[in-house]
Scaffold this motif. Structure first.
Motif, short mmCIF file in Angstrom:
data_model
loop_
_atom_site.label_atom_id
_atom_site.label_comp_id
_atom_site.label_asym_id
_atom_site.label_seq_id
_atom_site.Cartn_x
_atom_site.Cartn_y
_atom_site.Cartn_z
N PHE A 256 -0.91 -5.71 2.06
CA PHE A 256 -1.71 -6.03 3.23
C PHE A 256 -1.17 -5.31 4.46
CE2 PHE A 256 -2.25 -8.83 6.98
CZ PHE A 256 -3.63 -8.77 7.10
N TYR A 257 0.15 -5.29 4.61
CA TYR A 257 0.76 -4.58 5.73
C TYR A 257 0.45 -3.08 5.66
CZ TYR A 257 4.46 -1.93 8.02
OH TYR A 257 5.14 -1.00 8.76
N GLY A 258 0.56 -2.51 4.45
CA GLY A 258 0.26 -1.09 4.30
C GLY A 258 -1.20 -0.78 4.61
N PHE A 259 -2.10 -1.67 4.20
CA PHE A 259 -3.53 -1.46 4.46
C PHE A 259 -3.85 -1.56 5.94
CE2 PHE A 259 -7.86 -3.22 4.85
CZ PHE A 259 -8.58 -2.18 4.28
N THR A 260 -3.32 -2.58 6.62
CA THR A 260 -3.62 -2.76 8.04
C THR A 260 -2.99 -1.68 8.91
OG1 THR A 260 -1.71 -4.24 8.28
CG2 THR A 260 -3.85 -5.25 7.79
N SER A 261 -1.98 -0.97 8.39
CA SER A 261 -1.36 0.09 9.19
C SER A 261 -2.32 1.25 9.43
CB SER A 261 -0.10 0.61 8.48
OG SER A 261 -0.45 1.31 7.30
N GLY A 262 -3.33 1.39 8.57
CA GLY A 262 -4.28 2.48 8.72
C GLY A 262 -3.74 3.82 8.28
N THR A 263 -2.52 3.85 7.79
CA THR A 263 -1.90 5.09 7.32
C THR A 263 -2.07 5.18 5.82
OG1 THR A 263 -0.26 4.88 9.10
CG2 THR A 263 0.20 6.49 7.37
N ARG A 264 -2.96 6.05 5.40
CA ARG A 264 -3.38 6.05 3.99
C ARG A 264 -2.29 6.53 3.06
NH1 ARG A 264 -8.28 9.74 5.25
NH2 ARG A 264 -6.72 10.38 6.78
N ASN A 265 -1.44 7.47 3.50
CA ASN A 265 -0.40 7.94 2.59
C ASN A 265 0.65 6.86 2.34
OD1 ASN A 265 0.43 8.11 5.24
ND2 ASN A 265 1.69 9.92 4.94
N ILE A 266 0.86 5.96 3.30
CA ILE A 266 1.79 4.86 3.09
C ILE A 266 1.22 3.87 2.08
CG2 ILE A 266 2.82 2.83 4.19
CD1 ILE A 266 3.32 4.48 6.64
N PHE A 267 -0.05 3.51 2.24
CA PHE A 267 -0.68 2.59 1.30
C PHE A 267 -0.70 3.19 -0.11
CE2 PHE A 267 -4.41 0.85 -0.90
CZ PHE A 267 -4.15 -0.51 -0.80
N ALA A 268 -1.01 4.48 -0.20
CA ALA A 268 -1.02 5.15 -1.50
C ALA A 268 0.38 5.18 -2.11
CB ALA A 268 -1.56 6.56 -1.35
N SER A 269 1.40 5.35 -1.27
CA SER A 269 2.77 5.35 -1.79
C SER A 269 3.15 3.99 -2.35
CB SER A 269 3.74 5.75 -0.67
OG SER A 269 3.45 7.04 -0.19
N TYR A 270 2.74 2.93 -1.65
CA TYR A 270 2.99 1.58 -2.18
C TYR A 270 2.35 1.42 -3.55
CZ TYR A 270 4.47 -0.04 2.49
OH TYR A 270 5.13 -0.23 3.67
N LEU A 271 1.12 1.86 -3.66
CA LEU A 271 0.38 1.67 -4.90
C LEU A 271 0.97 2.51 -6.03
CD1 LEU A 271 -2.03 0.03 -5.84
CD2 LEU A 271 -3.50 1.97 -5.33
N VAL A 272 1.34 3.75 -5.72
CA VAL A 272 1.90 4.63 -6.75
C VAL A 272 3.24 4.11 -7.26
CG1 VAL A 272 2.91 6.92 -7.12
CG2 VAL A 272 0.69 6.71 -6.03
N THR A 273 4.13 3.72 -6.36
CA THR A 273 5.44 3.23 -6.80
C THR A 273 5.32 1.92 -7.57
OG1 THR A 273 5.74 2.22 -4.59
CG2 THR A 273 6.72 4.39 -4.97
#
Length: 509
Positions: A256-273
């Motif tokens: 949720f924090y990664g999604f609300t940040s609006g930074t897509r590469n961070i959210f994608a990194s969370y999901l990939v790891t």
């Protein structure tokens, strides 16, 4: 009359039918690319560069994106035929897919605005530069062949499951500590700031870091939460239901924090790891579970990338309240970052308008993790930034590592940096092993964060490595402690056994 007695040959019972049970791959079958797949991809990229045609920049880019996609898919088909679907869970594959998403993916959809932004010639040059980056990543992954698994002792030593839970909550607390300090440990206020626009949070890092940035660097521990959560979920039979519930809530909170940040590469990194940790910890017999999870994650990534772009400049709260004003006359059906446009502009500007930056680019990338509080005289940035090239002050432009490498020295530097990234991802694949403990899987999965996020910018690579370095240091220290305790227990058991052997039988009772 005597007749010879017949001889009976005792052949024993009929042979039993042996059932061959397929076992999980061993260390020799660790994930690695198929050389034939690499040849196929390189030929496909070369044909794309020669045969891709278009009357407009957008149609040329679309032809190049389709050709590159087919080339990369051909390589992955060879990889799957080599050792199954798990053979795609590799650092080099994630880097290539991330790079494709940043450069070509959006051109699979109509992009009429692109025609007014670049010329046909500059679009062609940018496509060649991107294809050169793909070629470097593909070739470089075959150039390193370690004789044995790096950090084998740390990666294969088993620690008790309860310590994985302890490490998880340690990372969770330390990772969010700088946010909690900024809001006086008011969790409600912290979540409220999640919903505001980017860079408006009280814990946001300034352009030039100060002593607070030292505490903020601890936030990198957040990137260890998703892979460790994936490991715990994959081996959920080893953990109690209450622990699983709490870990699930913490992982969802991080997403949720990664999604609300609006930074897509961070959210994608969370999901990939998360997926990497889950896939390597998952028992070999549960392959369908992995396929379904990967398919669902791909869908989530696409939808998240679309919606995060809508609210990243206004915040999720304003977007949900209808305060978002979409740009008018915007005919783009999909927007990622338009890195191809930025690369085209960089190629047009260097060296015609600006001299190549030389060693300035890799030097700044290497020293980036050093806090300014420790080094006050640390250089502030490039002498010529992309924002200055495009006269776009106040904006943040992305050109992927290819564009930044071209600013340094043109096509040769692009090839060298791409080869280096390919070699690093190929070397990282050798950390994968069926003998890895849950701690080893965590260390291996955490490296995918640097792999994915570095495709967007060369400058974040060294900083993105810090969570992996921290996990490796903490893991090595923990392994030494557990190994020392195990040696002490064995020594005491040996002394007790020797003492009992010296006693008479009556005393042993």
């Amino acid at each position: 009359m005597k007749f010879p007695r017949p001889r009976h040959h005792n052949t024993g019972p009929p042979p039993r039918r042996v059932t061959v049970v397929q076992s999980a791959p061993d260390d020799v079958q660790r994930p690695q690319p198929d050389i034939n797949g690499t040849y196929a991809a390189l030929v496909g990229l070369a044909l794309t560069a020669v045969l891709a045609k278009g009357d407009l920049p957008s149609s040329l880019a679309r032809a190049a994106s389709i050709g590159a996609l087919l080339s990369l898919c051909a390589s992955m088909v060879f990889d799957v035929r080599r050792a199954g679907i798990r053979n795609l869970v590799r650092a080099d594959v994630m880097a290539i897919l991330s790079f494709y998403f940043l450069t070509f993916f959006e051109f699979l959809f109509p992009q009429p605005n692109f025609d007014a932004m670049v010329t046909l010639a500059t679009a062609h040059d940018a496509i060649l530069c991107v294809n050169l980056g793909f070629a470097g990543l593909l070739i470089g992954r075959h150039l390193v062949h370690p004789k044995k698994q790096p950090f084998a002792q740390t990666l294969t030593y088993e620690i008790p499951p309860k310590w994985n839970v302890v490490i998880f909550w340690f990372c969770f607390f330390i990772g969010y500590l700088h946010m909690l300090l900024a809001v006086n440990f008011n969790v409600v206020d912290m979540v409220g700031f999640f919903l505001e626009q980017r860079f408006s949070q009280p814990w946001a890092r300034g352009r030039l870091g100060d002593w607070k940035a030292l505490v903020g660097e601890l936030g990198l521990f957040v990137y260890l939460i998703p892979p460790l959560g994936g490991i715990i979920f994959a081996r959920r039979h080893r953990y109690g239901g209450f622990n699983l519930l709490l870990v699930c809530l913490a992982v969802l909170f991080t997403f949720f924090y990664g999604f609300t940040s609006g930074t897509r590469n961070i959210f994608a990194s969370y999901l990939v790891t998360f997926l990497i940790g889950y896939s390597f910890a998952l028992p070999f017999a549960r392959q369908k579970e992995l396929v379904l999870l990967c398919a669902g994650s791909a869908v989530v990534t696409i939808f998240a990338a679309y919606f995060m772009l809508q609210f990243r400049n206004v915040g999720l709260r304003a977007y949900m309240n209808g305060e978002y004003d979409p740009p008018r006359n915007d005919e783009r059906t999909m927007f990622v970052d338009y890195n191809l446009f930025t690369i085209a502009g960089i190629i047009e500007a260097f060296p015609a308008k600006h001299a190549f930056l030389g060693w300035e680019t890799p030097y700044l990338a290497l020293i980036r993790p050093i806090p300014r509080a420790i080094w006050p005289g640390k250089p502030e940035g490039l002498s010529v930034t992309m924002e200055e090239v495009f006269n776009a002050q106040g904006l943040t432009l992305g050109a992927s590592f290819v564009g930044e490498s071209y600013m340094s020295g043109g096509y040769p530097v692009v090839a060298i940096i791409a080869l280096c990234f390919g070699m690093l991802t190929g070397w990282w694949n050798f950390l994968a092993s069926s003998k890895n403990s849950e701690l080893g899987i965590l260390i291996y999965a955490s490296g995918f964060f640097a792999t994915v996020i570095s495709m967007r910018s060369l400058f974040v690579f060294t900083t993105a490595l810090l969570p992996t370095v921290a996990a490796l240091i903490i893991g090595t220290y923990a392994v030494r402690i557990f190994a020392a305790q195990a040696r002490q227990l064995l020594s005491r058991a040996a002394v007790r056994s020797a003492h009992e052997r010296r006693l008479p039988p009556q005393s042993r009772r």
